[in-house]
Design an enzyme around this catalytic site. Structure first.
Site, PDB file in Angstrom:
ATOM      1  N   GLU A  34      -9.626 -10.249  -7.688  1.00 23.92           N
ATOM      2  CA  GLU A  34      -8.682  -9.144  -7.451  1.00 23.92           C
ATOM      3  C   GLU A  34      -7.525  -9.176  -8.454  1.00 23.92           C
ATOM      4  OE1 GLU A  34      -7.601  -9.246  -3.319  1.00 23.92           O
ATOM      5  OE2 GLU A  34      -9.575  -8.562  -2.681  1.00 23.92           O
ATOM      6  N   THR A  54      -5.625  -6.966  10.803  1.00 20.97           N
ATOM      7  CA  THR A  54      -5.889  -5.714  10.059  1.00 20.97           C
ATOM      8  C   THR A  54      -5.331  -4.502  10.776  1.00 20.97           C
ATOM      9  OG1 THR A  54      -7.908  -6.674   9.159  1.00 20.97           O
ATOM     10  CG2 THR A  54      -7.732  -4.286   9.076  1.00 20.97           C
ATOM     11  N   ARG A  74       2.681  -6.862   9.375  1.00 24.96           N
ATOM     12  CA  ARG A  74       2.133  -5.706  10.087  1.00 24.96           C
ATOM     13  C   ARG A  74       2.662  -5.638  11.519  1.00 24.96           C
ATOM     14  NH1 ARG A  74      -3.891  -6.863   7.718  1.00 24.96           N
ATOM     15  NH2 ARG A  74      -3.770  -5.551   5.839  1.00 24.96           N
ATOM     16  N   HIS A  90      -2.031  -5.345   1.564  1.00 25.19           N
ATOM     17  CA  HIS A  90      -3.321  -6.022   1.384  1.00 25.19           C
ATOM     18  C   HIS A  90      -3.042  -7.408   0.828  1.00 25.19           C
ATOM     19  CE1 HIS A  90      -7.402  -6.897  -0.038  1.00 25.19           C
ATOM     20  NE2 HIS A  90      -6.801  -7.346  -1.126  1.00 25.19           N
ATOM     21  N   ASN A 118      -1.615  -0.032   7.446  1.00 21.80           N
ATOM     22  CA  ASN A 118      -1.275  -1.442   7.634  1.00 21.80           C
ATOM     23  C   ASN A 118      -0.458  -2.055   6.490  1.00 21.80           C
ATOM     24  OD1 ASN A 118      -3.330  -1.648   5.786  1.00 21.80           O
ATOM     25  ND2 ASN A 118      -4.811  -2.524   7.220  1.00 21.80           N
ATOM     26  N   LYS A 129       0.832  -1.206   0.000  1.00 20.55           N
ATOM     27  CA  LYS A 129       0.000   0.000   0.000  1.00 20.55           C
ATOM     28  C   LYS A 129       0.876   1.269   0.000  1.00 20.55           C
ATOM     29  CE  LYS A 129      -3.940  -2.127   2.383  1.00 20.55           C
ATOM     30  NZ  LYS A 129      -4.858  -2.030   3.555  1.00 20.55           N
ATOM     31  N   PHE A 157     -15.961   3.820   6.831  1.00 22.16           N
ATOM     32  CA  PHE A 157     -14.540   4.059   6.547  1.00 22.16           C
ATOM     33  C   PHE A 157     -14.212   4.024   5.059  1.00 22.16           C
ATOM     34  CE2 PHE A 157     -15.004  -0.518   7.496  1.00 22.16           C
ATOM     35  CZ  PHE A 157     -14.453  -1.089   6.361  1.00 22.16           C
ATOM     36  N   ARG A 186      -2.028 -14.598   4.124  1.00 22.99           N
ATOM     37  CA  ARG A 186      -2.844 -13.901   5.140  1.00 22.99           C
ATOM     38  C   ARG A 186      -2.210 -14.048   6.522  1.00 22.99           C
ATOM     39  NH1 ARG A 186      -6.991 -10.284   4.154  1.00 22.99           N
ATOM     40  NH2 ARG A 186      -8.128 -11.074   5.960  1.00 22.99           N
ATOM     41  N   TYR A 217     -12.283  -2.280  -3.513  1.00 20.76           N
ATOM     42  CA  TYR A 217     -12.879  -2.287  -2.170  1.00 20.76           C
ATOM     43  C   TYR A 217     -14.404  -2.231  -2.213  1.00 20.76           C
ATOM     44  CZ  TYR A 217      -8.336  -1.832   0.162  1.00 20.76           C
ATOM     45  OH  TYR A 217      -7.072  -2.061   0.655  1.00 20.76           O
TER      46      TYR A 217
END
Ligand code: CMP
Length: 150
Positions: free
Chosen positions: A126, A91, A102, A115, A112, A9, A57, A85, A49
């Site tokens: 995705e 998160t 993270r 993704h 964070n 990100k 948010f 993951r 998203y």
């Protein structure tokens, strides 16, 4: 072999963590089969998203993810979705376990860093948002026999 979509990100790019994050994936034994830098526009952010549309948010999330370049990649390996993951961590960075990306490199709010797709079907959707079919490579490495057993 399973594939999953990963985004480094804007905070990961700005903080110089592209190489560190990709190194962790490679060191785990995952194969990188697609890779690019891009800046998400609002339309792509809203599609990526889309499941969060309408949530309180959503606006912050869309403006954050499109605020600076990102790196998109596809990693491949046995159970790649759940393996990645687990590597990414919770998160909220404050809740992420040490040893996760993270948990080792982020600390506050929802800055964070990364993704990762949360399911095999979601990964396919995705991946198609970020890569054309011929941008995802199919190859083997000599070392694979030492990592994947067969
Ligand atoms: P990511 O793994 O990219 O997928 C969905 C994102 O929504 C998640 O990371 C967070 O950055 C964001 N998110 C989830 N819950 C919240 C929340 N309560 N407030 C703000 N952002 C959130």
């Amino acid at each position: 072999m399973e594939q999953t979509l990963i985004l480094v990100k804007p905070d990961g790019v700005q903080r110089g963590l592209i190489g560190t994050i990709i190194a962790r994936l490679e060191q785990r034994g995952l194969r990188i089969v697609a890779l690019k830098m891009l800046q998400m526009d609002r339309a792509l952010a809203e599609r990526h998203y889309g499941e969060h549309a309408g949530k309180f948010f959503f606006e912050d999330l869309v403006s954050y993810i499109s605020s600076s370049p990102i790196v998109a990649l596809v990693a491949e390996g046995p159970s790649a979705v759940s393996v990645v993951r687990a590597m990414v961590g919770a998160t909220r960075p404050a809740e992420a376990a040490p040893g996760t990306i993270r948990g080792d490199f982020a600390v506050a709010g929802l800055r964070n860093l990364i993704h990762a797709s949360d399911g095999v079907e979601r990964a396919k959707v995705e991946m198609a948002l970020f890569f054309k079919g011929d941008e995802v490579f199919s190859y083997t490495r000599d070392v694979d026999k030492w990592i994947y057993e067969k």
